[in-house]
Design a protein around this motif. Structure first.
Motif, PDB file in Angstrom:
ATOM      1  N   VAL A 160       0.867  -1.181   0.000  1.00 34.63           N
ATOM      2  CA  VAL A 160       0.000   0.000   0.000  1.00 34.63           C
ATOM      3  C   VAL A 160       0.903   1.230   0.000  1.00 34.63           C
ATOM      4  CG1 VAL A 160      -1.681   1.364   1.290  1.00 34.63           C
ATOM      5  CG2 VAL A 160      -1.921  -1.124   1.199  1.00 34.63           C
ATOM      6  N   ARG A 161       0.589   2.178  -0.854  1.00 28.89           N
ATOM      7  CA  ARG A 161       1.286   3.470  -0.850  1.00 28.89           C
ATOM      8  C   ARG A 161       0.240   4.563  -0.635  1.00 28.89           C
ATOM      9  NH1 ARG A 161       6.585   2.880  -2.470  1.00 28.89           N
ATOM     10  NH2 ARG A 161       7.024   0.804  -3.341  1.00 28.89           N
ATOM     11  N   ALA A 162       0.487   5.418   0.343  1.00 32.83           N
ATOM     12  CA  ALA A 162      -0.477   6.459   0.705  1.00 32.83           C
ATOM     13  C   ALA A 162       0.256   7.784   0.863  1.00 32.83           C
ATOM     14  CB  ALA A 162      -1.191   6.084   1.999  1.00 32.83           C
ATOM     15  N   TRP A 163      -0.449   8.887   0.617  1.00 28.82           N
ATOM     16  CA  TRP A 163       0.249  10.175   0.592  1.00 28.82           C
ATOM     17  C   TRP A 163      -0.677  11.349   0.879  1.00 28.82           C
ATOM     18  CZ3 TRP A 163      -1.231   7.243  -3.496  1.00 28.82           C
ATOM     19  CH2 TRP A 163      -2.084   7.836  -4.443  1.00 28.82           C
ATOM     20  N   SER A 164      -0.038  12.416   1.351  1.00 27.73           N
ATOM     21  CA  SER A 164      -0.682  13.728   1.505  1.00 27.73           C
ATOM     22  C   SER A 164       0.396  14.793   1.408  1.00 27.73           C
ATOM     23  CB  SER A 164      -1.385  13.844   2.856  1.00 27.73           C
ATOM     24  OG  SER A 164      -1.818  15.197   3.062  1.00 27.73           O
ATOM     25  N   PRO A 165       0.200  15.829   0.584  1.00 28.09           N
ATOM     26  CA  PRO A 165       1.189  16.904   0.481  1.00 28.09           C
ATOM     27  C   PRO A 165       1.059  17.948   1.583  1.00 28.09           C
ATOM     28  CG  PRO A 165      -0.590  17.330  -1.035  1.00 28.09           C
ATOM     29  CD  PRO A 165      -0.905  16.016  -0.369  1.00 28.09           C
ATOM     30  N   ASN A 219       6.586  17.434  -1.400  1.00 31.53           N
ATOM     31  CA  ASN A 219       7.001  16.572  -2.514  1.00 31.53           C
ATOM     32  C   ASN A 219       6.277  15.229  -2.535  1.00 31.53           C
ATOM     33  OD1 ASN A 219       8.960  18.345  -3.654  1.00 31.53           O
ATOM     34  ND2 ASN A 219      10.324  17.864  -1.949  1.00 31.53           N
ATOM     35  N   ALA A 220       5.268  15.088  -1.722  1.00 32.10           N
ATOM     36  CA  ALA A 220       4.569  13.803  -1.642  1.00 32.10           C
ATOM     37  C   ALA A 220       3.561  13.644  -2.782  1.00 32.10           C
ATOM     38  CB  ALA A 220       3.838  13.694  -0.303  1.00 32.10           C
ATOM     39  N   PRO A 221       3.487  12.416  -3.358  1.00 32.33           N
ATOM     40  CA  PRO A 221       4.373  11.285  -3.098  1.00 32.33           C
ATOM     41  C   PRO A 221       5.580  11.306  -4.031  1.00 32.33           C
ATOM     42  CG  PRO A 221       2.633  10.569  -4.552  1.00 32.33           C
ATOM     43  CD  PRO A 221       2.370  12.033  -4.265  1.00 32.33           C
ATOM     44  N   LEU A 222       6.635  10.602  -3.643  1.00 32.97           N
ATOM     45  CA  LEU A 222       7.767  10.430  -4.536  1.00 32.97           C
ATOM     46  C   LEU A 222       7.356   9.533  -5.698  1.00 32.97           C
ATOM     47  CD1 LEU A 222      10.628   9.839  -1.916  1.00 32.97           C
ATOM     48  CD2 LEU A 222       9.857  12.002  -2.935  1.00 32.97           C
ATOM     49  N   LYS A 223       7.962   9.724  -6.859  1.00 28.01           N
ATOM     50  CA  LYS A 223       7.587   8.940  -8.034  1.00 28.01           C
ATOM     51  C   LYS A 223       7.911   7.463  -7.821  1.00 28.01           C
ATOM     52  CE  LYS A 223       7.889  12.501 -11.624  1.00 28.01           C
ATOM     53  NZ  LYS A 223       8.527  12.891 -12.906  1.00 28.01           N
ATOM     54  N   HIS A 224       6.993   6.615  -8.277  1.00 28.10           N
ATOM     55  CA  HIS A 224       7.195   5.165  -8.185  1.00 28.10           C
ATOM     56  C   HIS A 224       6.300   4.498  -9.217  1.00 28.10           C
ATOM     57  CE1 HIS A 224       7.359   1.072  -6.588  1.00 28.10           C
ATOM     58  NE2 HIS A 224       8.444   1.449  -5.935  1.00 28.10           N
ATOM     59  N   LYS A 225       6.767   3.391  -9.767  1.00 27.11           N
ATOM     60  CA  LYS A 225       5.986   2.697 -10.796  1.00 27.11           C
ATOM     61  C   LYS A 225       4.627   2.248 -10.271  1.00 27.11           C
ATOM     62  CE  LYS A 225       8.264  -1.783  -9.952  1.00 27.11           C
ATOM     63  NZ  LYS A 225       7.082  -2.467  -9.378  1.00 27.11           N
ATOM     64  N   LYS A 234      -2.535  12.595 -13.820  1.00 27.83           N
ATOM     65  CA  LYS A 234      -1.952  13.082 -12.580  1.00 27.83           C
ATOM     66  C   LYS A 234      -2.629  12.400 -11.392  1.00 27.83           C
ATOM     67  CE  LYS A 234      -0.926  17.395 -10.141  1.00 27.83           C
ATOM     68  NZ  LYS A 234      -1.108  18.872 -10.160  1.00 27.83           N
ATOM     69  N   LEU A 235      -1.845  12.028 -10.390  1.00 30.13           N
ATOM     70  CA  LEU A 235      -2.404  11.441  -9.181  1.00 30.13           C
ATOM     71  C   LEU A 235      -3.306  12.443  -8.461  1.00 30.13           C
ATOM     72  CD1 LEU A 235       0.688   9.673  -7.583  1.00 30.13           C
ATOM     73  CD2 LEU A 235      -1.422   8.519  -8.281  1.00 30.13           C
ATOM     74  N   PRO A 236      -4.329  11.950  -7.761  1.00 30.82           N
ATOM     75  CA  PRO A 236      -5.083  12.856  -6.895  1.00 30.82           C
ATOM     76  C   PRO A 236      -4.159  13.447  -5.836  1.00 30.82           C
ATOM     77  CG  PRO A 236      -5.698  10.559  -6.500  1.00 30.82           C
ATOM     78  CD  PRO A 236      -4.835  10.567  -7.696  1.00 30.82           C
ATOM     79  N   GLU A 237      -4.515  14.611  -5.354  1.00 31.62           N
ATOM     80  CA  GLU A 237      -3.649  15.316  -4.399  1.00 31.62           C
ATOM     81  C   GLU A 237      -3.338  14.456  -3.176  1.00 31.62           C
ATOM     82  OE1 GLU A 237      -3.378  19.732  -2.467  1.00 31.62           O
ATOM     83  OE2 GLU A 237      -5.311  18.712  -2.344  1.00 31.62           O
ATOM     84  N   MET A 292      -2.953   3.857  -2.774  1.00 33.54           N
ATOM     85  CA  MET A 292      -2.938   2.877  -3.860  1.00 33.54           C
ATOM     86  C   MET A 292      -2.682   1.493  -3.266  1.00 33.54           C
ATOM     87  SD  MET A 292      -3.076   2.537  -7.293  1.00 33.54           S
ATOM     88  CE  MET A 292      -2.335   3.914  -8.203  1.00 33.54           C
ATOM     89  N   PHE A 293      -3.601   0.563  -3.550  1.00 30.30           N
ATOM     90  CA  PHE A 293      -3.420  -0.839  -3.188  1.00 30.30           C
ATOM     91  C   PHE A 293      -2.755  -1.535  -4.376  1.00 30.30           C
ATOM     92  CE2 PHE A 293      -7.222   0.664  -1.050  1.00 30.30           C
ATOM     93  CZ  PHE A 293      -7.289   0.007   0.165  1.00 30.30           C
ATOM     94  N   ILE A 294      -1.687  -2.258  -4.128  1.00 33.66           N
ATOM     95  CA  ILE A 294      -1.023  -3.015  -5.195  1.00 33.66           C
ATOM     96  C   ILE A 294      -1.173  -4.500  -4.892  1.00 33.66           C
ATOM     97  CG2 ILE A 294       1.147  -3.483  -6.392  1.00 33.66           C
ATOM     98  CD1 ILE A 294       0.800  -0.239  -4.473  1.00 33.66           C
ATOM     99  N   GLY A 295      -1.907  -5.212  -5.754  1.00 33.53           N
ATOM    100  CA  GLY A 295      -2.196  -6.614  -5.509  1.00 33.53           C
ATOM    101  C   GLY A 295      -1.644  -7.530  -6.573  1.00 33.53           C
TER     102      GLY A 295
END
Length: 445
Positions: A179-184, A303-309, A318-321, A325-328
């Motif tokens: 799981v990758r999660a973010w807030s600027p 700078n959130a989130p850092l770039k990642h595949k 563009k990602l939401p602010e 993201m769940f990666i399964g």
């Protein structure tokens, strides 16, 4: 002062509340008598939402800022007003049923624990506590007294988040490995501690604002009313503010407990403010919805989130602010924050979601797309639970574990780039230098 000693000393002020007559029966009461502690900013929003329930009577208001208290009193002229929640409980303990705590983070546990010690239902804003030890204590006390409790994570009751939970648990992307999660947002402060002091405004009781935290001179603009989240002694940074909301759905959907390891990549500690940019990596033991272990990465700051595949969207969108993201095994699920539908991604393409069956099941309700209406649902669920008509979806049995997870990441910020190992059974780090941040003494005030 230790927390239990604080409760014993302050509970003596409220002995009337411990009499048998104050043990109220939800089924015998047709209305709920509610006290609001903290009535400014988020407290004002909480007060508006809880009082919008037709069966709620606001019987008392409490705030250390007399200006905020006066504004709330205008809206609820029949409510008694107090600056000190201890005096409120002493004088009105037998005449209240439920307590809403909307103070800065460092006062969440002292006020909530005192209310629960008297057998009151409690709705407490997020993050549930300021320290890990407090989260464990609140969870334990709520269970021992079998109390109705709810943490203030309103989006927990929103359509989009309930939908994402059910989709993940249905196996739409298979077992989740990351799981990758973010807030600027930036509730950090990289500068020096303010020097000197300013006169305390007449409308503010600075001693009561500090409460159980260490004594500190008042400095205009540094703490009250808006910047306390940035300061170690009072808030929990961006992770403790937005992180609780954004963590909640993945944490709930994946049936997680507390993590095994935590590492925060951030600047060196200053001893005053939280870092302005954090990348926190957790490793959780697996559940039936995850791989053998689950990796969770949180990003905050400008700078959130850092770039990642893992975060690349179809059509180079563009990602939401803010979001998660769940990666399964079989794809990804993007959950924007907030009031946007989750998006299913497979092989770099969006997949259409058919939610008709879930909507017919009644498990997710309807997508209102109206925060004024949907935002009240979480509060009304608490009220209805107190009256025996519903069940809270974010009780302290759940939200204390979520808060503990958040706070472990906050503590890791004091040890940049160092992996900390957490023992769930002993509630201790294997790194002894980190354990002193699990708790803090309570000041007599």
């Amino acid at each position: 002062m230790k927390k239990r000693d604080f409760l014993k000393s302050t509970a003596a002020l409220a002995t009337v509340a411990l009499l048998p007559g104050s043990v109220w029966s939800m089924t015998n009461n047709k209305r709920l008598r509610v006290v609001q502690i903290g009535v400014a900013n988020m407290g004002a929003a909480d007060l508006e939402a809880i009082s919008s329930h037709e069966l709620v009577d606001i019987v008392a208001l409490c705030d250390v800022d007399s200006n905020a208290l006066a504004a709330a009193k205008k809206l609820h002229p029949n409510a008694k007003t107090y600056a000190d929640y201890r005096l409120l409980f002493s004088e009105m303990g037998s005449d209240i049923d439920a307590v809403v705590v909307s103070t800065p983070d460092h006062t969440h546990a002292p006020a909530s624990m005192m209310a629960m010690d008297m057998g009151k239902a409690v709705y407490c804003q997020k993050p549930l506590t300021h320290h890990v030890s407090e989260a464990r204590a609140m969870r334990k006390l709520a269970a021992e007294k079998n109390l109705v409790t709810q943490m203030g994570i309103q989006v927990h009751s929103f359509y989009d988040y309930k939908l994402a939970t059910l989709l993940i648990q249905s196996g739409i992307i298979g077992k989740v490995k990351t799981v990758r999660a973010w807030s600027p947002k930036n509730w950090g402060y990289d500068g020096p501690a303010p020097q000197g002091s300013d006169p305390v405004p007449e409308h503010l009781d600075w001693n009561l604002w500090l409460g159980t935290s260490a004594e500190r001179p008042y400095k205009e603009g540094a703490y009250h009313p808006g910047n306390w989240r940035k300061v170690l002694d009072y808030g929990c940074g961006t992770l403790g503010d937005m992180g609780v909301h954004i963590f909640d759905t993945p944490y709930n959907a994946l049936a997680l407990d507390v993590p095994r390891t935590i590492k925060n990549s951030c600047r060196q500690p200053t001893g005053f403010g939280f870092p302005e940019e954090n990348v926190v990596t957790y490793e959780f033991p697996g559940t039936k919805y995850t791989a053998e272990t689950l990796k969770w990465v949180w990003y905050d700051g400008k700078n959130a989130p850092l770039k990642h595949k893992d975060l690349k969207l179809p059509n180079n969108e563009k990602l939401p602010e803010q979001g998660a993201m769940f990666i399964g095994e079989k794809g990804r699920l993007l959950l924007p924050h907030f009031m946007e539908l989750p998006r299913h991604i497979v092989d770099g393409k969006y997949q259409e979601l058919d939610v008709s069956e879930l909507e017919r099941s009644g498990k997710i309700g309807a997508p209102l797309r109206d925060y004024d209406k949907e935002g009240k649902m979480h509060y009304h669920q608490f009220v209805d639970s107190c009256l025996g008509k519903d069940e809270c979806s974010a009780p302290f049995s759940y939200s204390a574990r979520l808060t503990e997870t958040i706070l472990l990441g906050v503590i890791a910020g004091r040890f940049p780039n160092k992996t900390l190992h957490w023992d769930n059974k002993t509630a201790q780090f294997l790194e002894p230098e980190a354990n002193k941040f699990l708790d803090a003494p309570y000041r007599d005030f």
